[in-house]
Design a protein around this motif. Sequence first.
Motif, PDB file in Angstrom:
ATOM      1  N   UNK A 124       0.829  -1.204   0.000  1.00  0.00           N
ATOM      2  CA  UNK A 124       0.000   0.000   0.000  1.00  0.00           C
ATOM      3  C   UNK A 124       0.863   1.253   0.000  1.00  0.00           C
ATOM      4  N   UNK A 125       1.916   1.279   0.824  1.00  0.00           N
ATOM      5  CA  UNK A 125       2.791   2.452   0.857  1.00  0.00           C
ATOM      6  C   UNK A 125       3.545   2.609  -0.460  1.00  0.00           C
ATOM      7  N   UNK A 126       3.991   1.473  -1.016  1.00  0.00           N
ATOM      8  CA  UNK A 126       4.660   1.530  -2.314  1.00  0.00           C
ATOM      9  C   UNK A 126       3.718   2.078  -3.373  1.00  0.00           C
ATOM     10  N   UNK A 127       2.468   1.630  -3.335  1.00  0.00           N
ATOM     11  CA  UNK A 127       1.466   2.113  -4.287  1.00  0.00           C
ATOM     12  C   UNK A 127       1.250   3.616  -4.136  1.00  0.00           C
ATOM     13  N   UNK A 128       1.063   4.067  -2.907  1.00  0.00           N
ATOM     14  CA  UNK A 128       0.819   5.504  -2.681  1.00  0.00           C
ATOM     15  C   UNK A 128       2.018   6.350  -3.076  1.00  0.00           C
ATOM     16  N   UNK A 129       3.206   5.782  -2.935  1.00  0.00           N
ATOM     17  CA  UNK A 129       4.410   6.559  -3.178  1.00  0.00           C
ATOM     18  C   UNK A 129       4.782   6.636  -4.650  1.00  0.00           C
ATOM     19  N   UNK A 130       4.664   5.512  -5.378  1.00  0.00           N
ATOM     20  CA  UNK A 130       5.196   5.510  -6.744  1.00  0.00           C
ATOM     21  C   UNK A 130       4.158   5.251  -7.828  1.00  0.00           C
ATOM     22  N   UNK A 131       2.971   4.720  -7.486  1.00  0.00           N
ATOM     23  CA  UNK A 131       2.082   4.273  -8.555  1.00  0.00           C
ATOM     24  C   UNK A 131       0.725   4.968  -8.582  1.00  0.00           C
ATOM     25  N   UNK A 132       0.236   5.399  -7.459  1.00  0.00           N
ATOM     26  CA  UNK A 132      -1.117   5.956  -7.374  1.00  0.00           C
ATOM     27  C   UNK A 132      -1.316   7.106  -8.344  1.00  0.00           C
ATOM     28  N   UNK A 133      -0.371   8.020  -8.383  1.00  0.00           N
ATOM     29  CA  UNK A 133      -0.526   9.219  -9.216  1.00  0.00           C
ATOM     30  C   UNK A 133      -0.299   8.958 -10.702  1.00  0.00           C
ATOM     31  N   UNK A 134       0.185   7.756 -11.041  1.00  0.00           N
ATOM     32  CA  UNK A 134       0.431   7.451 -12.459  1.00  0.00           C
ATOM     33  C   UNK A 134      -0.763   6.776 -13.122  1.00  0.00           C
ATOM     34  N   UNK A 135      -1.749   6.344 -12.330  1.00  0.00           N
ATOM     35  CA  UNK A 135      -2.918   5.679 -12.898  1.00  0.00           C
ATOM     36  C   UNK A 135      -3.811   6.685 -13.607  1.00  0.00           C
TER      37      UNK A 135
END
Length: 511
Positions: free
Chosen positions: A293-304
Amino acid sequence: MHEELKFSNRMISKTLNVSRPVVAEYLHDLKSANLNYQEIKDMPDDKVLEILNNTKSIGNERYNKLSEKFEYYNKELKRTGVTLQLLWEEYIDVDPVGYSRTQFCHHYQVWKDASEISMHMEYKAGDKMFVDFTGKKLSLTDRVTGALTEVEVYVAVLGASHLTYVEAVMNQTKENFIRATENAFRYCGGVTNAIVPDNLKSAVTKTDKYEPDLNPEYFDFARHYGTTILPARPYRPKDKALAENAVRTVYSWIFARLRNMIFYSLDDLNKAIREELDRYNNKPMQRPKISRRDMFNEVEKDTLKPLPDERYEMKHYKRLKVQFNYHIYLSDDKHYYSVPYRYRARYIELFYTERAIEVYENNIRIASHRRNRKTNGYTTLKEHMPPDHKFMADWNPERFISWAGNIGESAKTIVEIVLDSKQHPEQSYKTCLGILSLAKKYGNARFLKACSRAIYYECFSYKKIENILKNNLEDLNNDEDLFAPLLYHENLRGDEYYNNLGDHHEQQRND
């Protein structure tokens, strides 16, 4: 092996039974000491070790400073457009006496291999979501009988952050597969550039190494969400390794924890799955030390990519041939829908939802209708008709009655009788057109008299009214004409003949 035989690190590792990271480390140390094979092949071992140890002692501080950033570099490489070249440029700006670009990349690669970081690190953030069904199943229990019903378990995982989504569905139908994929996007809060499914029937109708045939409903779902379908190649396990790893983790993390629980409904089961799933995504990974979840929020969430405003409305697909009357027959509704008449006898693709249907040819929409479930009914748009049919479509019973009423009451009566005499009003339109056209040809006065005479004799066809006008019969007195004596002719039989014929039949019955 490295310099003269040109063996790769992997080949050297297999030949000498030494791990690949160790091989890479030896070669790196020799390169750092500016030694090659020709220089050391006749050098005593202790001399070689002395040179290498001196080089290491000098370089340890610099390496330690660099190695502290490897976790950070690993996460940054998931971001769109970030490369090792860019990271090295940023590194050298901060530390001008740091490693060269080649050494920088080498040290990172050795750290990556030594940390057993698998190929998923190459996936860019927001690029792919891998989806599959688990081989094993969970079960629902009937409250009354206690019978077990197996249900399928859907798994989706993002390539960069490994954020995972799990949902139980009743079966692997395309409707359930599409809806579960949509729920996965909603769980993540965005859409990846591509979906990578296995070659199951709900996604791929025909497998192929280079150009598989996608299920048209699944393709339409992807179009709605602005993403692409990239099916895993047959017999290429690495294409779906991430999904298979996620499936194994789901077995140990979710299946195992729910094994002693009883569920009576799919909603209850999915609620329990979601609780375990959130704990799984929030648990720190072994390497790197950060949760999914932290990895997602840090590197991937804003790229979707953003989610569409509306959910996907489930569509069904048929390939049909347009009938000769430029209509298609949807068997689900037992109803006919029109398409532009120039598409007669062609094959089209039909997509339909609960509320509407859309007709395509070569991926171009040629018609759309609201669904109509009237059995054996027709839904026809005027713009789909050929010119001669459009002319007839402009008419309706009210228009004919109004036209006839403007001429006179007897004309109106004739038209009303003609319209009522047919099973469907459209069958009588041409008859009405012909009758009313006689008013223009013979004048309203004569036409109305002819209509009155036709009503008196109950003659309501175009030909009979035309015959009255052609033979100037509209002015005859109806009563005189009706009871006028028949003209004599030798071929006409009189009343005496029929009276005698009746006596003859009576005599035969008596005999």
